[in-house]
Design a protein around this motif. Structure first.
Motif: not given
Length: 437
Positions: A407-414
């Protein structure tokens, strides 16, 4: 040499079959007890976790603790959190798609020349890893039994080859064996912490207050990162999960991911605590006594007058367990890398022989093993981006991952993790060039 799509694991043992059957029953909701539900799914992350507590970690953590006390504990914690997230993505990729990361990168590149480039750089990272692990085990034999480094290296090669043979007997026996080594290292450092009596206030400050005091601390921070977020472990984890327990429907896959997340959390938390314990013991002994041990052997000898003979023995035992098991895992990862990128494989005994050659030459040339290990960890940090960027691109691709895409948040963290690592590597590269000229 032989052409292969994938030949690991070679076969399923009776124990493997039982684990798979129990896992499928649990995914169908037939097991009420939570402890029993977890057991079949625990294992792959513990194999990769040993790569995060290899002798390279000893070298960087001991030098960091002796020079800067508890100040770099926050780097260890941050690196471990990054590693936990990355290993979860790798495990998830294997479970959802049934293919490992090198295989996906090969399909994604769709160019033999680029595949060979990717394979070569990944092999260089695996060899750099194995050098630190191999030399660390040899030092462990020298510490405990007084063996010359060359004899310790040959003994390490023999033992790791025997452990690699377990892989042919199925995945569960290898998981239990490597997991036992993780347990040995953890117990050893629990004892070391008890004996060293570290400063709890300084520990909290080192964890909660980020601080880099000099260029040397930045170099060691990069070494800690390179020793913690391991490129070969990223490749390997997806291979360990890709056909361990096969599911077809979305609900079963979702449950499988939940159990695997527990596996990753437990294994990487233990690895992180061990890394922190390494630095804490070094800070509580060497930094507090204003001693700078020049290498792992010197660290062992210095521990004797400070903490006693028993503490020194425990240190040597943990180093030996770490070196043997992590070298085994490194060799296995190299096989996965070769199979995935170029569809070739060597017999594991030949790969063991090939990857030990640089370490043997380093020992014969008399190169300082600890400095070599720290340098190898910095080299490793340059390979993380090559594994991490494709992993993120594939993990957020809905055509590949379907509803399990990031999702957007996980992608941002990655991407924040990847950016942080790549920028640090570029800074170190420029800094190294400026020092040369």
């Amino acid at each position: 040499m032989k052409t292969t799509q994938r030949d690991l694991p070679v076969k399923r043992s009776t124990v493997d079959s039982w684990v798979i059957q129990r896992a499928k029953e649990i995914l169908e909701g037939k097991e009420p007890k939570i402890i029993n539900r977890l057991f079949p799914f625990i294992g792959p992350a513990f194999i990769t976790a040993i790569a995060y507590i290899d002798p390279g970690n000893y070298a960087t953590n001991i030098e960091s603790g002796s020079k800067f006390g508890y100040n770099l504990l926050w780097v260890v914690l941050l690196s471990n959190l990054m590693a936990m997230f990355v290993q979860w993505l790798s495990a998830k990729l294997g479970m959802i798609t049934g293919k490992n990361l090198p295989e996906w990168i090969r399909d994604w590149l769709n160019c033999p020349l680029l595949c060979y480039f990717y394979w070569i750089q990944a092999e260089v990272m695996a060899i750099a890893t194995d050098m630190a692990e191999f030399i660390g085990a040899a030092i462990g034999f020298k510490i405990l039994f007084g063996l010359p480094l060359i004899w310790g290296a040959l003994l390490t090669a023999t033992i790791t080859s025997l452990i690699l043979y377990l892989q042919k007997q199925g995945f569960r026996l290898l998981e239990i064996t490597v997991g036992s080594f993780v347990g040995i290292v953890a117990i050893c450092y629990l004892l070391e912490i008890f004996i060293a009596h570290p400063n709890s206030t300084a520990i909290l400050q080192g964890i909660l207050v980020p601080e880099l005091k000099s260029g040397d601390s930045l170099y060691l921070a990069a070494g800690i990162l390179g020793a913690t977020v391991m490129p070969h472990a990223i490749y390997l984890h997806s291979a360990l999960t890709q056909d361990r327990i096969v599911t077809t429907d979305s609900l079963s896959k979702k449950k499988l991911l939940q159990y695997s997340l527990v596996d990753v959390f437990l294994a990487m938390s233990i690895a992180g605590l061990i890394n922190m314990a390494m630095l804490i013991v070094s800070a509580a002994t060497f930094h507090q006594e204003n001693v700078s041990p020049n290498g792992l052997e010197a660290a062992y000898r210095t521990l004797i007058p400070i903490l006693g003979q028993f503490a020194s023995f425990v240190f040597g035992l943990s180093l030996l367990a770490s070196g043997i098991s992590s070298s085994t895992v490194g060799t296995l990862a190299g096989q996965i890398i070769m199979q995935g990128f170029i569809h070739f494989s060597f017999p594991l005994w030949f790969r063991r022989l090939f990857t030990m050659i640089p370490a043997i030459f380093a020992i014969l040339l008399g190169i300082d093993p600890t400095k070599l290990m720290i340098f190898s960890q910095v080299v490793l940090s340059f390979g993380i981006g090559f594994a991490l960027v494709p992993l993120l691109l594939i993990s957020q691709n809905k055509k590949v991952m379907d509803s399990f895409a990031l999702g957007p948040l996980s992608s941002l963290i990655g991407w924040a993790i990847a950016t942080c690592i790549i920028l640090l590597n570029l800074f170190l590269l420029v800094d190294s060039i400026l020092k040369i000229f």
